[in-house]
Structure formats: C-alpha cells, structure tokens
Design a protein around this motif. Structure first.
Motif, PDB file in Angstrom:
ATOM      1  N   ASP A 199     -15.647  -6.864  -6.926  1.00 46.81           N
ATOM      2  CA  ASP A 199     -14.870  -7.021  -5.909  1.00 46.81           C
ATOM      3  C   ASP A 199     -13.340  -6.341  -6.727  1.00 46.81           C
ATOM      4  OD1 ASP A 199     -16.141  -8.128  -3.926  1.00 46.81           O
ATOM      5  OD2 ASP A 199     -15.627 -10.131  -4.521  1.00 46.81           O
ATOM      6  N   LEU A 200     -13.345  -6.726  -7.633  1.00 45.80           N
ATOM      7  CA  LEU A 200     -11.968  -5.649  -8.329  1.00 45.80           C
ATOM      8  C   LEU A 200     -12.296  -4.413  -8.206  1.00 45.80           C
ATOM      9  CD1 LEU A 200     -11.297  -8.093 -11.672  1.00 45.80           C
ATOM     10  CD2 LEU A 200      -9.901  -7.857  -9.467  1.00 45.80           C
ATOM     11  N   SER A 201     -13.323  -3.867  -8.615  1.00 42.56           N
ATOM     12  CA  SER A 201     -13.540  -2.469  -8.399  1.00 42.56           C
ATOM     13  C   SER A 201     -13.257  -2.045  -7.112  1.00 42.56           C
ATOM     14  CB  SER A 201     -15.077  -2.133  -8.811  1.00 42.56           C
ATOM     15  OG  SER A 201     -15.302  -2.430 -10.387  1.00 42.56           O
ATOM     16  N   ARG A 202     -13.448  -2.680  -5.861  1.00 41.51           N
ATOM     17  CA  ARG A 202     -13.314  -2.120  -4.612  1.00 41.51           C
ATOM     18  C   ARG A 202     -12.037  -2.439  -4.205  1.00 41.51           C
ATOM     19  NH1 ARG A 202     -15.599  -5.420  -0.163  1.00 41.51           N
ATOM     20  NH2 ARG A 202     -16.143  -7.562  -1.067  1.00 41.51           N
ATOM     21  N   SER A 203     -11.082  -3.210  -4.866  1.00 40.10           N
ATOM     22  CA  SER A 203      -9.659  -3.391  -4.646  1.00 40.10           C
ATOM     23  C   SER A 203      -8.612  -2.527  -4.381  1.00 40.10           C
ATOM     24  CB  SER A 203      -9.271  -4.570  -5.324  1.00 40.10           C
ATOM     25  OG  SER A 203      -7.933  -4.989  -5.076  1.00 40.10           O
ATOM     26  N   ILE A 204      -8.340  -2.171  -3.547  1.00 35.62           N
ATOM     27  CA  ILE A 204      -7.364  -1.002  -2.899  1.00 35.62           C
ATOM     28  C   ILE A 204      -6.065  -1.520  -3.877  1.00 35.62           C
ATOM     29  CG2 ILE A 204      -5.428  -0.140  -1.533  1.00 35.62           C
ATOM     30  CD1 ILE A 204      -8.606   0.822  -1.210  1.00 35.62           C
ATOM     31  N   ASN A 205      -5.602  -2.669  -4.183  1.00 37.51           N
ATOM     32  CA  ASN A 205      -4.403  -3.417  -4.824  1.00 37.51           C
ATOM     33  C   ASN A 205      -4.719  -3.064  -6.013  1.00 37.51           C
ATOM     34  OD1 ASN A 205      -4.931  -4.613  -2.042  1.00 37.51           O
ATOM     35  ND2 ASN A 205      -3.028  -5.594  -2.400  1.00 37.51           N
ATOM     36  N   LEU A 206      -5.829  -3.332  -6.925  1.00 34.73           N
ATOM     37  CA  LEU A 206      -6.080  -3.140  -8.238  1.00 34.73           C
ATOM     38  C   LEU A 206      -6.146  -1.557  -8.457  1.00 34.73           C
ATOM     39  CD1 LEU A 206      -6.375  -4.361 -11.097  1.00 34.73           C
ATOM     40  CD2 LEU A 206      -8.877  -4.061 -10.614  1.00 34.73           C
ATOM     41  N   HIS A 207      -6.575  -0.946  -7.492  1.00 29.21           N
ATOM     42  CA  HIS A 207      -6.463   0.477  -7.926  1.00 29.21           C
ATOM     43  C   HIS A 207      -4.939   1.225  -7.853  1.00 29.21           C
ATOM     44  CE1 HIS A 207      -8.403   4.715  -7.765  1.00 29.21           C
ATOM     45  NE2 HIS A 207      -7.322   4.946  -7.085  1.00 29.21           N
ATOM     46  N   ASN A 252       1.209   7.624  -9.810  1.00 28.57           N
ATOM     47  CA  ASN A 252       2.019   6.739  -8.511  1.00 28.57           C
ATOM     48  C   ASN A 252       1.260   7.036  -7.099  1.00 28.57           C
ATOM     49  OD1 ASN A 252       4.441   6.059  -8.072  1.00 28.57           O
ATOM     50  ND2 ASN A 252       5.351   7.921  -7.316  1.00 28.57           N
ATOM     51  N   GLU A 253       0.064   6.332  -7.541  1.00 32.04           N
ATOM     52  CA  GLU A 253      -1.031   6.448  -6.318  1.00 32.04           C
ATOM     53  C   GLU A 253      -0.537   5.372  -5.198  1.00 32.04           C
ATOM     54  OE1 GLU A 253      -4.894   7.068  -6.521  1.00 32.04           O
ATOM     55  OE2 GLU A 253      -4.929   8.084  -8.382  1.00 32.04           O
ATOM     56  N   GLU A 254      -0.701   5.769  -4.166  1.00 29.86           N
ATOM     57  CA  GLU A 254      -0.218   4.964  -2.862  1.00 29.86           C
ATOM     58  C   GLU A 254      -1.166   5.348  -1.685  1.00 29.86           C
ATOM     59  OE1 GLU A 254       3.550   4.355   0.301  1.00 29.86           O
ATOM     60  OE2 GLU A 254       3.583   5.974  -1.478  1.00 29.86           O
ATOM     61  N   ALA A 255      -1.901   4.179  -1.428  1.00 30.59           N
ATOM     62  CA  ALA A 255      -2.751   4.100  -0.081  1.00 30.59           C
ATOM     63  C   ALA A 255      -1.689   4.243   0.985  1.00 30.59           C
ATOM     64  CB  ALA A 255      -3.461   2.999  -0.213  1.00 30.59           C
ATOM     65  N   ILE A 256      -1.992   5.510   1.641  1.00 31.14           N
ATOM     66  CA  ILE A 256      -1.140   5.704   2.865  1.00 31.14           C
ATOM     67  C   ILE A 256      -1.786   5.827   4.314  1.00 31.14           C
ATOM     68  CG2 ILE A 256       0.338   7.299   1.439  1.00 31.14           C
ATOM     69  CD1 ILE A 256      -0.953   9.540   2.708  1.00 31.14           C
ATOM     70  N   ALA A 257      -3.420   5.754   4.214  1.00 29.66           N
ATOM     71  CA  ALA A 257      -3.862   5.691   5.577  1.00 29.66           C
ATOM     72  C   ALA A 257      -5.282   5.119   5.255  1.00 29.66           C
ATOM     73  CB  ALA A 257      -4.030   7.306   6.133  1.00 29.66           C
ATOM     74  N   GLY A 258      -5.831   4.573   6.357  1.00 27.66           N
ATOM     75  CA  GLY A 258      -7.139   3.893   6.444  1.00 27.66           C
ATOM     76  C   GLY A 258      -7.052   2.668   5.762  1.00 27.66           C
ATOM     77  N   LYS A 259      -7.860   2.029   4.998  1.00 28.12           N
ATOM     78  CA  LYS A 259      -7.769   0.714   4.299  1.00 28.12           C
ATOM     79  C   LYS A 259      -6.455   0.959   3.230  1.00 28.12           C
ATOM     80  CE  LYS A 259      -9.660  -3.519   3.480  1.00 28.12           C
ATOM     81  NZ  LYS A 259      -9.617  -4.275   4.433  1.00 28.12           N
ATOM     82  N   THR A 260      -5.385   0.263   3.305  1.00 23.91           N
ATOM     83  CA  THR A 260      -4.348   0.788   2.356  1.00 23.91           C
ATOM     84  C   THR A 260      -4.024  -0.978   1.485  1.00 23.91           C
ATOM     85  OG1 THR A 260      -2.842  -0.345   4.146  1.00 23.91           O
ATOM     86  CG2 THR A 260      -3.284   1.957   3.932  1.00 23.91           C
ATOM     87  N   SER A 261      -4.751  -2.040   1.788  1.00 21.55           N
ATOM     88  CA  SER A 261      -4.868  -2.960   0.770  1.00 21.55           C
ATOM     89  C   SER A 261      -6.008  -3.812   1.030  1.00 21.55           C
ATOM     90  CB  SER A 261      -3.559  -3.965   1.175  1.00 21.55           C
ATOM     91  OG  SER A 261      -3.660  -4.545   2.505  1.00 21.55           O
ATOM     92  N   GLY A 262      -6.267  -4.848   0.151  1.00 21.94           N
ATOM     93  CA  GLY A 262      -7.383  -5.683   0.237  1.00 21.94           C
ATOM     94  C   GLY A 262      -8.719  -5.084  -0.301  1.00 21.94           C
ATOM     95  N   LEU A 263      -9.869  -5.316   0.220  1.00 23.04           N
ATOM     96  CA  LEU A 263     -11.084  -4.891  -0.497  1.00 23.04           C
ATOM     97  C   LEU A 263     -11.725  -3.997   0.500  1.00 23.04           C
ATOM     98  CD1 LEU A 263     -12.705  -8.308  -1.776  1.00 23.04           C
ATOM     99  CD2 LEU A 263     -11.357  -6.714  -2.986  1.00 23.04           C
ATOM    100  N   ILE A 264     -12.228  -2.774   0.201  1.00 23.83           N
ATOM    101  CA  ILE A 264     -12.647  -1.709   1.035  1.00 23.83           C
ATOM    102  C   ILE A 264     -14.292  -2.204   1.046  1.00 23.83           C
ATOM    103  CG2 ILE A 264     -13.155  -0.082  -0.820  1.00 23.83           C
ATOM    104  CD1 ILE A 264     -11.997   2.022   1.441  1.00 23.83           C
ATOM    105  N   GLU A 265     -14.637  -1.950   2.367  1.00 21.04           N
ATOM    106  CA  GLU A 265     -16.038  -2.170   3.022  1.00 21.04           C
ATOM    107  C   GLU A 265     -16.778  -0.769   3.137  1.00 21.04           C
ATOM    108  OE1 GLU A 265     -17.343  -5.221   2.844  1.00 21.04           O
ATOM    109  OE2 GLU A 265     -15.568  -6.412   2.595  1.00 21.04           O
ATOM    110  N   LEU A 266     -18.239  -1.074   3.669  1.00 24.35           N
ATOM    111  CA  LEU A 266     -18.961   0.182   4.051  1.00 24.35           C
ATOM    112  C   LEU A 266     -18.239   0.642   5.190  1.00 24.35           C
ATOM    113  CD1 LEU A 266     -21.633   1.675   3.648  1.00 24.35           C
ATOM    114  CD2 LEU A 266     -22.733  -0.022   5.005  1.00 24.35           C
TER     115      LEU A 266
END
Length: 157
Positions: free
Chosen positions: A19-27, A35-49
């Motif tokens: 779960d940590l490995s698929r965590s957007i927040n931990l990434h 300076n990575e920032e999630a800007i589209a799609g899944k932008t927080s939480g745990l990414i899924e299939l």
C-alpha cells in the motif's frame, strides 16, 4: 530495453509495503528533490488497477510531464505501472512483494527506453541509468522508512 532491478528488504508486512508503494502521497514525499506533483488522474490516496496519474516534475533542470497507468494489480503481491505519455519512449515498472518470514522483499523491475535513438542510448550510458537507479533507490528508502516505523499510519489509516 534497459532494465533496473532493485531488491529491498523491509521489516514490515507486505500489505503495508504494498500500500505504501502505491500511495500517491508517499510518492510525493519520496520525490521532493524533483518537486513532483500529481496534477491529473489519481492525485492522492492509493492508486488502483486501471487508474492513471499525471506527474509534473523537474528533471535535469526542466519541468516534465509524465502519465502512467496501472495495468496489472494483484493485491499485496504485484502491481505494474506503464507510461502512457512522457519523456521516455516507453517504460514499465513492475513492483513485486514477497513475504519472507514476517519481512517483505520488495523487488522492482524498471524497464525503459530512452527517446532520441542514438542520442538516447548515449544519454542512458552516460547518466540516465545512474539517475534513474538513484531515484528509485531513494523512493525505496522512503517506503522502508515509513513501513518500519509508525509513519505509515499517517498515510494508510
């Protein structure tokens, strides 16, 4: 296609490590230096299939945008993310998790192809292999740090 293989032993359950490995927040935490920032799609939480995330990050002095999609997902054992759009010609990152007597062996296989033909191959040999290996090693160090302490509870509970 070049391959980076990393193995990291972590004193935590594979469910937590997975779960940590698929965590957007931990990434985001593990890539502060770019300076990575999630800007589209899944932008927080745990990414899924089937979900995707688009990252904006600074590499080699330039901001770049990369979108990857989760193409394979076997809860707590494996997930795969593949580039849909970005600076590489292609990449596929397999994340494997094996229970070893109460610890987790996390194995990364990162296959990628540089763009720009001959120049891309030259860049790979001169600096890209080391750069990507260092980036993935730091990410794994952060996963290990969170999993082996109570920090994981900040992200997963």
């Amino acid at each position: 296609m070049p391959r980076i293989e990393l193995q990291t032993k972590i004193k935590a359950s594979k469910e937590i490590v997975f779960d940590l490995s698929r965590s957007i927040n931990l990434h985001k935490i593990s890539t502060e230096q770019t300076n990575e920032e999630a800007i589209a799609g899944k932008t927080s939480g745990l990414i899924e299939l089937g979900e995707s995330v688009t990252w904006r990050a600074k590499h080699f002095g330039f901001y770049q945008i990369l979108t990857s999609n989760i193409t394979k997902f076997e809860r707590a054992d494996l997930f795969v993310d593949e580039m849909v759009k970005g600076a590489f010609k292609a990449f596929k990152h397999e994340h494997h998790f094996i229970d070893t007597n109460g610890e987790t062996l996390m194995i990364d296989y990162f296959d990628y192809e540089s763009p720009f033909g001959f120049l891309g191959k030259l860049a790979y040999k001169l600096f890209l292999l080391k750069y990507m290996t260092d980036l993935l090693t730091e990410r794994n160090r952060i996963v290990k740090d969170f999993a082996e302490s109570d920090k994981w509870k900040q992200l997963l509970v």
